[in-house]
Design an enzyme around this catalytic site. Structure first.
Site, PDB file in Angstrom:
ATOM      1  N   GLU A   1     -23.739 -37.080 -44.446  1.00  0.00           N
ATOM      2  CA  GLU A   1     -22.950 -37.793 -43.448  1.00  0.00           C
ATOM      3  C   GLU A   1     -23.681 -39.058 -43.009  1.00  0.00           C
ATOM      4  OE1 GLU A   1     -20.697 -36.017 -39.914  1.00  0.00           O
ATOM      5  OE2 GLU A   1     -22.400 -37.017 -38.959  1.00  0.00           O
TER       6      GLU A   1
ATOM      7  N   TYR B   1     -16.107 -24.399 -36.957  1.00  0.00           N
ATOM      8  CA  TYR B   1     -17.065 -24.243 -35.862  1.00  0.00           C
ATOM      9  C   TYR B   1     -17.692 -22.851 -35.869  1.00  0.00           C
ATOM     10  CZ  TYR B   1     -14.844 -28.533 -34.426  1.00  0.00           C
ATOM     11  OH  TYR B   1     -14.368 -29.829 -34.425  1.00  0.00           O
TER      12      TYR B   1
ATOM     13  N   ALA C   1      -5.784 -31.478 -34.817  1.00  0.00           N
ATOM     14  CA  ALA C   1      -6.199 -31.899 -36.153  1.00  0.00           C
ATOM     15  C   ALA C   1      -5.180 -31.471 -37.206  1.00  0.00           C
ATOM     16  CB  ALA C   1      -7.572 -31.313 -36.480  1.00  0.00           C
TER      17      ALA C   1
ATOM     18  N   GLN D   1     -19.550 -27.694 -38.140  1.00  0.00           N
ATOM     19  CA  GLN D   1     -20.428 -28.287 -37.143  1.00  0.00           C
ATOM     20  C   GLN D   1     -21.832 -27.716 -37.349  1.00  0.00           C
ATOM     21  OE1 GLN D   1     -20.327 -26.742 -33.069  1.00  0.00           O
ATOM     22  NE2 GLN D   1     -19.910 -28.805 -32.318  1.00  0.00           N
TER      23      GLN D   1
ATOM     24  N   TYR E   1     -16.268 -41.709 -37.574  1.00  0.00           N
ATOM     25  CA  TYR E   1     -15.267 -42.563 -36.936  1.00  0.00           C
ATOM     26  C   TYR E   1     -15.398 -42.313 -35.444  1.00  0.00           C
ATOM     27  CZ  TYR E   1     -10.301 -44.141 -36.339  1.00  0.00           C
ATOM     28  OH  TYR E   1      -9.125 -44.777 -36.005  1.00  0.00           O
TER      29      TYR E   1
ATOM     30  N   ALA F   1     -15.336 -42.105 -31.241  1.00  0.00           N
ATOM     31  CA  ALA F   1     -14.339 -41.548 -30.322  1.00  0.00           C
ATOM     32  C   ALA F   1     -13.199 -42.531 -30.108  1.00  0.00           C
ATOM     33  CB  ALA F   1     -15.002 -41.214 -28.986  1.00  0.00           C
TER      34      ALA F   1
END
Length: 312
Positions: free
Chosen positions: A19, A157, A129, A192, A51, A53
């Site tokens: 990332e 998550y 999402a 995450q 990207y 907030a």
């Protein structure tokens, strides 16, 4: 070839991906260019590009994606959030990325801008999402034809909680949300950050029991910087094991702390691979050293470039 194809059949090795986030300063831009080239040299399967907030880094994110497409053979995955944007605005931005040659997306709900307590979602926007996944499929079908010409990944998550028996537990609502995203058309999920392989294993187990079939790729951070780990705990609410922090804090030198962190990171990688992880997604914080050192220590750094997937 899209990134989704990487997970349709078991490979001989776990996928390796990184990332990146768009630079915030001219100095950061120079540093990031070097990081991209360093990471690209080992031929990762893809880069994901964050990207901000409410689209705060929309243009710089797009610029970084275009740089990756132009200057490397590595496929970029474009992060996209829906909170704060209208459906028409999202459609226009998605269309622009498709025109640039992007065929891989990470669909996120996103967070409101920090510090804006009176912030309200866009009245003509999306709130989940799964709705963004459906919109992506719709826009692709309208512009390119078959909706499966693109790959769509989503977030998962693992959490960081334990039950009274000390076993890792997963919030059932997170599994339900992941199923919703799958049903909307998601191809795979990236987690995450977490610090215990048991949380990844429990997430996968609970997801499969709940009907989720898509691959779930663990998102990991090299455990070498205690300051960053503490900051991540503040941002995500995922607790960093005290034993890890104590180990890093008690090291006799920064280098010793770094080496201890690499050892802990390898243990985490070994744990998720033992749990069946099909790949590893490393959060780099725009620095190549720890990520590459970790892959080398784990015996996962290729001796020749892996080649990456085609941008198209």
């Amino acid at each position: 070839m899209s990134t989704a194809s990487l997970y349709r059949a078991p490979g001989e090795r776990p996928t390796i991906s990184f990332e990146l986030y768009p630079p915030r300063t001219p100095k950061g831009e120079v540093s990031l260019q070097r990081t991209v080239l360093d990471l690209a040299q080992i031929g990762p399967d893809y880069f994901s590009v964050t990207y901000g907030a409410s689209g705060a880094t929309r243009q710089t994110s797009r610029d970084l994606i275009c740089t990756i497409l132009r200057d490397t053979p590595v496929t970029p995955i474009a992060h996209l959030t829906c909170v704060g944007a209208s459906e028409a605005d999202l459609t226009e931005y998605i269309s622009g990325l498709l025109d640039e040659g992007v065929r891989d997306f990470l669909a996120l709900r996103g967070d409101p801008p920090a510090g804006q307590e009176d912030w309200q979602p866009h009245p003509d926007g999306l709130t989940r999402a799964s709705q963004l996944v459906a919109l992506l499929r719709s826009v692709v079908a309208a512009r390119l034809g078959p909706a499966d010409l693109v790959s769509i990944s989503v977030a998962a998550y693992p959490g960081g909680d334990y039950g009274p028996d000390g076993q890792a537990v997963v919030d059932p609502s997170d599994v339900a949300a992941l199923l919703e995203k799958q049903d909307a058309g998601a191809d795979f999920a990236i987690t995450q950050v977490f610090f215990d392989p048991a949380h990844y294993a429990e997430l996968v187990s609970a997801a499969r029991a709940g009907g989720v079939r898509i691959p779930i790729i663990p998102g990991l951070i090299p455990l070498t910087d205690p300051k960053r780990l503490r900051r991540l705990e503040e941002l995500t609410g995922v607790r960093v094991p005290e034993q890890l922090l104590d180990s890093l804090d008690s090291a006799a030198s920064p280098d010793e702390a770094y080496q201890r962190g690499l050892t802990a990171s390898v243990d985490l990688i070994d744990g998720v691979l033992a749990a069946g992880a099909p790949g590893l997604h490393l959060y780099t914080f725009n620095s190549s050293k720890a990520a590459l050192d970790l892959l080398d220590r784990a015996g996962l750094a290729p001796t020749v470039a892996l080649g990456g997937t085609s941008p198209q």
